[in-house]
Enzyme design. Sequence first.
Site, PDB file in Angstrom:
ATOM      1  CB  CYS A  34      -7.395  45.551   1.465  1.00 49.07           C
ATOM      2  SG  CYS A  34      -7.407  47.300   1.982  1.00 49.07           S
TER       3      CYS A  34
ATOM      4  CG  HIS B 291       2.022  34.803 -12.037  1.00 53.22           C
ATOM      5  ND1 HIS B 291       2.220  34.422 -13.342  1.00 53.22           N
ATOM      6  CD2 HIS B 291       3.255  35.008 -11.508  1.00 53.22           C
ATOM      7  CE1 HIS B 291       3.526  34.403 -13.598  1.00 53.22           C
ATOM      8  NE2 HIS B 291       4.169  34.746 -12.505  1.00 53.22           N
TER       9      HIS B 291
ATOM     10  CB  CYS C 272     -10.921  46.962   2.659  1.00 52.38           C
ATOM     11  SG  CYS C 272     -10.203  45.678   3.708  1.00 52.38           S
TER      12      CYS C 272
ATOM     13  CE1 TYR D  28      -3.127  -3.189   1.088  1.00 50.40           C
ATOM     14  CE2 TYR D  28      -4.179  -1.497  -0.260  1.00 50.40           C
ATOM     15  CZ  TYR D  28      -4.159  -2.779   0.252  1.00 50.40           C
ATOM     16  OH  TYR D  28      -5.157  -3.663  -0.075  1.00 50.40           O
TER      17      TYR D  28
ATOM     18  CD  GLN E 109       4.358  31.007 -15.950  1.00 48.70           C
ATOM     19  OE1 GLN E 109       4.909  32.063 -16.224  1.00 48.70           O
ATOM     20  NE2 GLN E 109       4.320  29.985 -16.792  1.00 48.70           N
ATOM     21  CG  ASN E 110      -2.315  29.262 -16.298  1.00 46.20           C
ATOM     22  OD1 ASN E 110      -1.523  30.012 -16.877  1.00 46.20           O
ATOM     23  ND2 ASN E 110      -2.516  28.014 -16.657  1.00 46.20           N
TER      24      ASN E 110
ATOM     25  CG  ASP F 269      -7.224  29.408 -15.346  1.00 44.90           C
ATOM     26  OD1 ASP F 269      -6.589  29.672 -16.379  1.00 44.90           O
ATOM     27  OD2 ASP F 269      -7.000  28.388 -14.656  1.00 44.90           O
TER      28      ASP F 269
ATOM     29  CG  ASN G 152       4.919  25.010 -24.804  1.00 47.63           C
ATOM     30  OD1 ASN G 152       3.976  25.241 -24.059  1.00 47.63           O
ATOM     31  ND2 ASN G 152       5.374  25.896 -25.684  1.00 47.63           N
ATOM     32  CG  LEU G 153       1.195  24.245 -30.055  1.00 47.13           C
ATOM     33  CD1 LEU G 153       0.431  22.938 -30.206  1.00 47.13           C
ATOM     34  CD2 LEU G 153       0.278  25.440 -30.270  1.00 47.13           C
TER      35      LEU G 153
HETATM   36  C1  BV8 Z   1       9.223  40.069 -10.474  1.00 50.32           C
HETATM   37  C2  BV8 Z   1      -0.741  37.794 -13.694  1.00 50.32           C
HETATM   38  C3  BV8 Z   1      10.733  40.636  -8.690  1.00 50.32           C
HETATM   39  C4  BV8 Z   1      -1.480  38.782 -14.542  1.00 50.32           C
HETATM   40  C5  BV8 Z   1       1.408  37.603 -14.727  1.00 50.32           C
HETATM   41  C6  BV8 Z   1      14.341  38.328 -14.421  1.00 50.32           C
HETATM   42  C7  BV8 Z   1      14.125  37.913 -13.109  1.00 50.32           C
HETATM   43  C8  BV8 Z   1      13.024  38.364 -12.393  1.00 50.32           C
HETATM   44  C9  BV8 Z   1      12.120  39.247 -13.000  1.00 50.32           C
HETATM   45  C10 BV8 Z   1      12.343  39.676 -14.308  1.00 50.32           C
HETATM   46  C11 BV8 Z   1      13.427  39.212 -15.015  1.00 50.32           C
HETATM   47  N1  BV8 Z   1      13.373  39.758 -16.257  1.00 50.32           N
HETATM   48  C12 BV8 Z   1      12.294  40.544 -16.354  1.00 50.32           C
HETATM   49  C13 BV8 Z   1      11.646  40.536 -15.189  1.00 50.32           C
HETATM   50  C14 BV8 Z   1      10.439  41.296 -14.898  1.00 50.32           C
HETATM   51  C15 BV8 Z   1       9.142  40.566 -15.263  1.00 50.32           C
HETATM   52  C16 BV8 Z   1       9.254  39.765 -16.524  1.00 50.32           C
HETATM   53  O1  BV8 Z   1       9.491  38.562 -16.476  1.00 50.32           O
HETATM   54  N2  BV8 Z   1       9.023  40.412 -17.655  1.00 50.32           N
HETATM   55  C17 BV8 Z   1       9.059  39.696 -18.912  1.00 50.32           C
HETATM   56  C18 BV8 Z   1       7.918  40.194 -19.800  1.00 50.32           C
HETATM   57  C19 BV8 Z   1      10.422  39.900 -19.528  1.00 50.32           C
HETATM   58  N3  BV8 Z   1       8.736  39.718 -14.187  1.00 50.32           N
HETATM   59  C20 BV8 Z   1       7.998  40.252 -13.192  1.00 50.32           C
HETATM   60  O2  BV8 Z   1       7.710  41.430 -13.137  1.00 50.32           O
HETATM   61  C21 BV8 Z   1       7.586  39.316 -12.088  1.00 50.32           C
HETATM   62  N4  BV8 Z   1       7.951  39.836 -10.818  1.00 50.32           N
HETATM   63  O3  BV8 Z   1      10.100  39.954 -11.257  1.00 50.32           O
HETATM   64  O4  BV8 Z   1       9.392  40.433  -9.122  1.00 50.32           O
HETATM   65  C22 BV8 Z   1      11.445  39.340  -8.500  1.00 50.32           C
HETATM   66  C23 BV8 Z   1      12.803  39.283  -8.804  1.00 50.32           C
HETATM   67  C24 BV8 Z   1      13.473  38.091  -8.639  1.00 50.32           C
HETATM   68  C25 BV8 Z   1      12.809  36.949  -8.190  1.00 50.32           C
HETATM   69  C26 BV8 Z   1      11.484  37.026  -7.899  1.00 50.32           C
HETATM   70  C27 BV8 Z   1      10.771  38.207  -8.072  1.00 50.32           C
HETATM   71  C28 BV8 Z   1       6.089  39.177 -12.021  1.00 50.32           C
HETATM   72  C29 BV8 Z   1       5.588  38.468 -13.261  1.00 50.32           C
HETATM   73  C30 BV8 Z   1       4.117  38.125 -13.065  1.00 50.32           C
HETATM   74  C31 BV8 Z   1       3.259  38.979 -13.962  1.00 50.32           C
HETATM   75  N5  BV8 Z   1       1.880  38.493 -13.912  1.00 50.32           N
HETATM   76  N6  BV8 Z   1       0.193  37.116 -14.562  1.00 50.32           N
HETATM   77  C32 BV8 Z   1      -2.634  38.134 -15.197  1.00 50.32           C
HETATM   78  O5  BV8 Z   1      -2.574  36.909 -15.483  1.00 50.32           O
HETATM   79  O6  BV8 Z   1      -3.586  38.880 -15.420  1.00 50.32           O
HETATM   80  S1  BV8 Z   1       2.348  36.952 -15.955  1.00 50.32           S
HETATM   81  C33 BV8 Z   1       1.432  36.305 -17.233  1.00 50.32           C
HETATM   82  O7  BV8 Z   1       2.386  35.663 -18.095  1.00 50.32           O
HETATM   83  C34 BV8 Z   1       0.437  35.208 -16.941  1.00 50.32           C
HETATM   84  O8  BV8 Z   1       0.401  34.782 -15.598  1.00 50.32           O
HETATM   85  C35 BV8 Z   1       0.959  34.057 -17.778  1.00 50.32           C
HETATM   86  O9  BV8 Z   1       0.677  32.824 -17.257  1.00 50.32           O
HETATM   87  C36 BV8 Z   1       2.399  34.324 -17.729  1.00 50.32           C
HETATM   88  C37 BV8 Z   1       3.299  33.558 -18.605  1.00 50.32           C
HETATM   89  O10 BV8 Z   1       2.689  33.403 -19.860  1.00 50.32           O
HETATM   90  P1  BV8 Z   1       2.383  31.917 -20.335  1.00 50.32           P
HETATM   91  O11 BV8 Z   1       1.544  31.262 -19.306  1.00 50.32           O
HETATM   92  O12 BV8 Z   1       3.633  31.246 -20.706  1.00 50.32           O
HETATM   93  O13 BV8 Z   1       1.460  32.210 -21.563  1.00 50.32           O
HETATM   94  P2  BV8 Z   1       1.949  32.570 -23.031  1.00 50.32           P
HETATM   95  O14 BV8 Z   1       0.745  33.009 -23.769  1.00 50.32           O
HETATM   96  O15 BV8 Z   1       3.128  33.468 -22.987  1.00 50.32           O
HETATM   97  O16 BV8 Z   1       2.454  31.169 -23.614  1.00 50.32           O
HETATM   98  C38 BV8 Z   1       1.526  30.125 -23.793  1.00 50.32           C
HETATM   99  C39 BV8 Z   1       2.339  28.924 -24.223  1.00 50.32           C
HETATM  100  O17 BV8 Z   1       1.434  27.852 -24.392  1.00 50.32           O
HETATM  101  C40 BV8 Z   1       3.050  29.117 -25.566  1.00 50.32           C
HETATM  102  O18 BV8 Z   1       4.393  28.674 -25.443  1.00 50.32           O
HETATM  103  C41 BV8 Z   1       2.291  28.193 -26.521  1.00 50.32           C
HETATM  104  O19 BV8 Z   1       3.154  27.569 -27.460  1.00 50.32           O
HETATM  105  C42 BV8 Z   1       1.737  27.166 -25.593  1.00 50.32           C
HETATM  106  N7  BV8 Z   1       0.490  26.542 -26.055  1.00 50.32           N
HETATM  107  C43 BV8 Z   1      -0.532  27.142 -26.708  1.00 50.32           C
HETATM  108  N8  BV8 Z   1      -1.498  26.235 -26.962  1.00 50.32           N
HETATM  109  C44 BV8 Z   1      -1.071  25.056 -26.445  1.00 50.32           C
HETATM  110  C45 BV8 Z   1       0.185  25.248 -25.860  1.00 50.32           C
HETATM  111  N9  BV8 Z   1       0.881  24.257 -25.279  1.00 50.32           N
HETATM  112  C46 BV8 Z   1       0.301  23.033 -25.275  1.00 50.32           C
HETATM  113  N10 BV8 Z   1      -0.911  22.763 -25.814  1.00 50.32           N
HETATM  114  C47 BV8 Z   1      -1.612  23.753 -26.411  1.00 50.32           C
HETATM  115  N11 BV8 Z   1      -2.821  23.483 -26.948  1.00 50.32           N
END
Ligand code: BV8
Length: 208
Positions: free
Chosen positions: A93, A85, A112, A53, A67-68, A70, A177-178
């Site tokens: 608040c 996220h 709030c 078991y 990261q989603n 929903d 991934n796709l």
């Molecule tokens: C932060 C909530 C400080 C909103 C979201 C380096 C280190 C640390 C930070 C950074 C860094 N460089 C830059 C940053 C800053 C920034 C960042 O990353 N910017 C990017 C644009 C360059 N990051 C931040 O600001 C983060 N905070 O850094 O704090 C810190 C420092 C150090 C350590 C810790 C913290 C905060 C980021 C969070 C932002 N909020 N979501 C909301 O959802 O309304 S992010 C947002 O993007 C969503 O949550 C989403 O989930 C996420 C990622 O996107 P994906 O899920 O990957 O979706 P995407 O459409 O891009 O891709 C979909 C994939 O699915 C594709 O590859 C596709 O091929 C595939 N697909 C499609 N169909 C299918 C499939 N796969 C399989 N089957 C299918 N059918």
Amino acid sequence: MARIVILTGAGISAESGLRTFRAADGLWENHRIEDVATPEGFARDPELVLRFYNERRGRHQVLVVTQNVDALHERTGTRALIHMHGTLGGALCATCGHRWPAPAVMRVTAPCPACAARAARPDIVWFSEMPYRMEEIWTALRAADLFVSIGTSGNVYPAAGFVADARHTGVETLELNLEPSMGTRLFDAARHGPATQVVPAWVAEMLA
Ligand code: BV8
């Protein structure tokens, strides 16, 4: 209104990779049923029965870090789940940090429930904000045997950096991934295709 009662058996889990009791060889996970599923079998060899078991219980410990925002993982019954996220279902608040279930329609004028400030915001991690439960996530990554990235483009950090974190501590990495993500080169293995195809195939392999 039709009232329906459904009885399920091992066959409903078979395509999720769990073997049925009456597999071809009549054995249950390579054991005779009388040895592992009878009081007499337990009296004869409790160690064997507990091992049987324990093995079935501890097949895989899975933590889903999403990261989603929903609730689809919750709706499919995912239990060990971290919304790094935040979630659409949460309200926060901005004044006192109180959290409560978000109403279907949030209004800036809504006070709030804790401090009455008109500072309600979605409990979502926006860009430049620190994602939630990062220490727990990094600890789990370091302790993992396998890190699997599913359905993400690898664009947003720190999530996009998890594969590098995992590799750094010797954890095996897989991308499902796709199409190749931004970080696909960092993964030990990658399988590209729709999640409804590549994920069940991988799960079946893991459960076999
Ligand atoms: C932060 C909530 C400080 C909103 C979201 C380096 C280190 C640390 C930070 C950074 C860094 N460089 C830059 C940053 C800053 C920034 C960042 O990353 N910017 C990017 C644009 C360059 N990051 C931040 O600001 C983060 N905070 O850094 O704090 C810190 C420092 C150090 C350590 C810790 C913290 C905060 C980021 C969070 C932002 N909020 N979501 C909301 O959802 O309304 S992010 C947002 O993007 C969503 O949550 C989403 O989930 C996420 C990622 O996107 P994906 O899920 O990957 O979706 P995407 O459409 O891009 O891709 C979909 C994939 O699915 C594709 O590859 C596709 O091929 C595939 N697909 C499609 N169909 C299918 C499939 N796969 C399989 N089957 C299918 N059918």
